[in-house]
Design a protein around this motif. Structure first.
Motif, short mmCIF file in Angstrom:
data_model
loop_
_atom_site.label_atom_id
_atom_site.label_comp_id
_atom_site.label_asym_id
_atom_site.label_seq_id
_atom_site.Cartn_x
_atom_site.Cartn_y
_atom_site.Cartn_z
N TYR A 51 -5.05 2.93 -11.83
CA TYR A 51 -5.10 3.89 -12.93
C TYR A 51 -5.69 3.20 -14.15
CZ TYR A 51 -0.94 1.39 -14.44
OH TYR A 51 -0.07 0.40 -14.83
N VAL B 157 -1.30 1.45 -6.72
CA VAL B 157 -1.82 2.59 -7.46
C VAL B 157 -2.76 2.06 -8.53
CG1 VAL B 157 -1.22 4.59 -8.91
CG2 VAL B 157 0.33 3.87 -7.06
N THR C 77 -4.38 -2.11 -11.23
CA THR C 77 -3.71 -1.70 -9.99
C THR C 77 -2.34 -2.34 -9.97
OG1 THR C 77 -5.83 -1.56 -8.84
CG2 THR C 77 -3.85 -1.71 -7.47
N ARG D 275 -0.12 9.72 -12.74
CA ARG D 275 -0.69 8.55 -12.05
C ARG D 275 -0.11 8.40 -10.65
NH1 ARG D 275 0.22 4.53 -17.18
NH2 ARG D 275 -1.63 5.18 -18.37
N ILE D 276 1.18 8.59 -10.54
CA ILE D 276 1.87 8.36 -9.27
C ILE D 276 1.63 9.47 -8.27
CG2 ILE D 276 4.17 8.19 -8.21
CD1 ILE D 276 5.04 6.76 -10.89
N LEU E 79 3.67 0.59 -6.66
CA LEU E 79 4.48 1.72 -7.10
C LEU E 79 5.86 1.29 -7.55
CD1 LEU E 79 4.91 4.73 -7.53
CD2 LEU E 79 5.46 4.92 -5.09
N ARG F 297 2.98 0.63 -2.03
CA ARG F 297 1.66 1.23 -2.22
C ARG F 297 1.07 0.81 -3.57
NH1 ARG F 297 0.41 6.48 -4.53
NH2 ARG F 297 2.63 6.97 -4.43
#
Length: 170
Positions: free
Chosen positions: A110, A108, A120, A59-60, A123, A106
């Protein structure tokens, strides 16, 4: 924040190695027996941690393989599982070294395995979860080990910082 997550990745690597040392002392039967942990045995729990880390790293970073179930057995052989664990720990160390301070903010997006609805997260929160998740399941393995009469493994962050992690104290 960058230094903090680098320290957590380093600690995670250290603690995982200690847990694997403890599990290496078990008989095959004890290592694989259901001891009431969430994933049953030490073997299944160690596999789950590797599965989860692969999912989070995918994911990252967008790279690597990631199973679609949380209880997959990736490796039956202990030595192969341990080698794969070290490789994932090395990936987390490298990842945290590569991030800029801005990267931690940020977002992310997924889709979780357990609830297929896109989410969302920042991070930094994802990384905090990953390292906390590791600690949670290492605690379960520690309980398995001590219930089988094995010595208690010191996994405290402060023990790491006073020994192999001294460089983080400056």
């Amino acid at each position: 924040m960058q230094r903090h997550f680098q320290m957590l990745a380093d600690y995670n690597h250290w603690a995982n190695n200690r847990v694997y040392d403890g599990c290496a002392a078990l008989s095959k039967e004890d290592y694989r027996a259901d001891r009431g942990a969430f994933f049953g045995s030490a073997h299944r729990t160690l596999n789950h941690l590797l599965v989860a880390d692969r999912i989070w790293l995918r994911r990252i970073t967008g790279s690597g393989t990631a199973p679609m179930e949380l209880n997959v057995i990736l490796f039956e052989d202990f030595a192969e599982l341990r080698a794969a664990r070290k490789a994932e720990d090395d990936r987390f160390v490298a990842l945290t070294k590569s991030l800029s301070p801005q990267d931690f903010e940020r977002a992310v997006t997924y889709t979780p395995v357990s609830n297929p609805v896109p989410v969302t997260d920042p991070l930094a929160g994802m990384l905090a979860h990953v390292f906390n998740h590791q600690t949670h399941h290492r605690g379960q393995i520690h309980t398995i080990l001590t219930s089988l009469g094995q010595p208690s493994i010191v996994l405290d962050m402060i023990a790491f910082l006073r020994t192999d992690g001294k460089h983080w104290m400056s």
